[in-house]
Design an enzyme around this catalytic site. Structure first.
Site, PDB file in Angstrom:
ATOM      1  N   GLY A  11       0.852  -1.149   0.055  1.00 20.82           N
ATOM      2  CA  GLY A  11      -0.049   0.083   0.063  1.00 20.82           C
ATOM      3  C   GLY A  11       0.819   1.335  -0.141  1.00 20.82           C
ATOM      4  N   SER A  12       1.939   1.188  -0.504  1.00 18.62           N
ATOM      5  CA  SER A  12       2.906   2.379  -0.647  1.00 18.62           C
ATOM      6  C   SER A  12       2.106   3.609  -1.595  1.00 18.62           C
ATOM      7  CB  SER A  12       4.458   2.161  -1.140  1.00 18.62           C
ATOM      8  OG  SER A  12       4.342   2.042  -2.255  1.00 18.62           O
ATOM      9  N   ASN A  13       1.350   3.197  -2.619  1.00 19.46           N
ATOM     10  CA  ASN A  13       0.680   4.031  -3.354  1.00 19.46           C
ATOM     11  C   ASN A  13      -0.203   4.866  -2.726  1.00 19.46           C
ATOM     12  OD1 ASN A  13       1.748   4.854  -6.219  1.00 19.46           O
ATOM     13  ND2 ASN A  13       2.047   2.307  -5.921  1.00 19.46           N
ATOM     14  N   MET A  89      -4.507  -6.462  -7.071  1.00 18.30           N
ATOM     15  CA  MET A  89      -4.114  -7.518  -7.952  1.00 18.30           C
ATOM     16  C   MET A  89      -5.421  -8.208  -8.292  1.00 18.30           C
ATOM     17  SD  MET A  89      -1.219  -6.455  -7.951  1.00 18.30           S
ATOM     18  CE  MET A  89      -0.213  -7.225  -8.825  1.00 18.30           C
ATOM     19  N   ARG A  90      -6.539  -7.501  -8.599  1.00 23.97           N
ATOM     20  CA  ARG A  90      -7.698  -8.275  -9.291  1.00 23.97           C
ATOM     21  C   ARG A  90      -8.366  -7.666 -10.059  1.00 23.97           C
ATOM     22  NH1 ARG A  90      -9.850 -12.512  -6.239  1.00 23.97           N
ATOM     23  NH2 ARG A  90      -8.429 -12.281  -4.588  1.00 23.97           N
ATOM     24  N   LEU A  92     -11.562  -6.255 -12.206  1.00 26.21           N
ATOM     25  CA  LEU A  92     -12.781  -5.882 -11.994  1.00 26.21           C
ATOM     26  C   LEU A  92     -13.656  -6.302 -13.042  1.00 26.21           C
ATOM     27  CD1 LEU A  92     -12.304  -2.412 -10.512  1.00 26.21           C
ATOM     28  CD2 LEU A  92     -12.202  -4.297  -9.148  1.00 26.21           C
ATOM     29  N   HIS A 108       0.006   1.698 -12.972  1.00 24.77           N
ATOM     30  CA  HIS A 108       0.634   0.564 -13.165  1.00 24.77           C
ATOM     31  C   HIS A 108       2.056   0.777 -13.575  1.00 24.77           C
ATOM     32  CE1 HIS A 108       1.093  -3.254 -15.604  1.00 24.77           C
ATOM     33  NE2 HIS A 108       1.640  -2.603 -16.283  1.00 24.77           N
ATOM     34  N   ASP A 144      -5.265  -3.481 -17.359  1.00 21.80           N
ATOM     35  CA  ASP A 144      -4.480  -2.403 -17.753  1.00 21.80           C
ATOM     36  C   ASP A 144      -4.662  -1.627 -18.991  1.00 21.80           C
ATOM     37  OD1 ASP A 144      -1.922  -4.392 -16.090  1.00 21.80           O
ATOM     38  OD2 ASP A 144      -3.252  -3.210 -15.141  1.00 21.80           O
ATOM     39  N   GLU A 173       5.792   6.850  -9.296  1.00 21.53           N
ATOM     40  CA  GLU A 173       4.297   6.312  -8.998  1.00 21.53           C
ATOM     41  C   GLU A 173       3.945   7.249  -7.887  1.00 21.53           C
ATOM     42  OE1 GLU A 173       3.555   2.023  -8.439  1.00 21.53           O
ATOM     43  OE2 GLU A 173       5.305   1.488  -9.358  1.00 21.53           O
TER      44      GLU A 173
END
Ligand code: GRF
Length: 203
Positions: A11-13, A89-90, A92, A108, A144, A173
């Site tokens: 979760g750094s972003n 990482m899923r 939608l 991304h 993406d 990012e």
């Protein structure tokens, strides 16, 4: 604007967005952090900032539809204007996206359309690229591939490994995502929130 951030890992972003959003003049607020992993490191980071967190484990649901339905129902509680995927990482589904069409952002770690999917840094190195970078785009049901909102470029240096390149890209990012969220939330990206217009290159 009310934002729910989605994470699967460190979760750094998300943290970069949450820290930027803490500024009083920032046009968005992270009202909750959702995760598909109970042990996502970013959950503790969000909680340390007093941001509510929710986890939705895929294994607790009979199907992808049921998993997504639970997340959509929980989202309604937070009344988000925007969703920010940040290391989520899923994929939608189109049904999930529909109520938030044009209001879901993702970061991304490559210069899309190059290198969608995983292991982007090693792939860029293997391809002999001289530059790499990251992309913030609107999310559609593909992987993406939604309209690109902004990109940042970094050099690939001799001797770079996937890890050294990842570290260089990650710094960009964080900078890119907080700037794009601010612009998108304020409606000041070129062309407002019309994705067809709002391509910009950020220095
Ligand atoms: C970042 O490179 C992000 O672009 C990718 O996963 C890495 C870690 O993200 N999706 P974060 O630290 O969990 O935000």
């Amino acid at each position: 604007k009310r934002v729910v951030a989605f994470i699967s890992g460190g979760g750094s972003n998300m943290l970069a967005l949450a820290k930027a959003a803490a500024a009083p003049d920032f046009p968005a607020e992270i009202v909750a952090v959702f995760s598909d992993k109970a042990d996502a490191g970013g959950l503790a980071k969000a909680e340390a900032l007093g941001i509510p967190t929710r986890s939705f484990l895929r294994k607790d649901f009979a199907s992808k539809d049921a998993h997504e339905a639970e997340i959509l129902a929980a989202l309604a509680d937070y009344r988000p204007d925007l969703l920010c995927l940040a290391g989520y990482m899923r994929l939608l589904s189109a049904d999930f996206i529909r109520p938030y069409e044009g209001r879901i952002l993702n970061i991304h770690p490559s210069l899309l359309p190059l290198f969608p999917g995983l292991h982007t840094h090693q792939r860029a190195i293997n391809a002999g690229m001289r530059v790499s970078g990251c992309t913030v785009h609107l999310v559609n049901a593909g992987m993406d591939e939604g309209p690109i909102l902004a990109q940042a470029v970094v050099p690939i240096l001799d001797g770079d490994t996937a890890d050294s390149l990842a570290a260089r890209v990650l710094v960009q990012e964080h900078a890119l995502y907080r700037r794009v969220l601010a612009g998108f939330a304020a409606g000041t990206l070129p062309g407002g929130t019309d994705p067809a217009q709002s391509v910009l290159s950020l220095g």
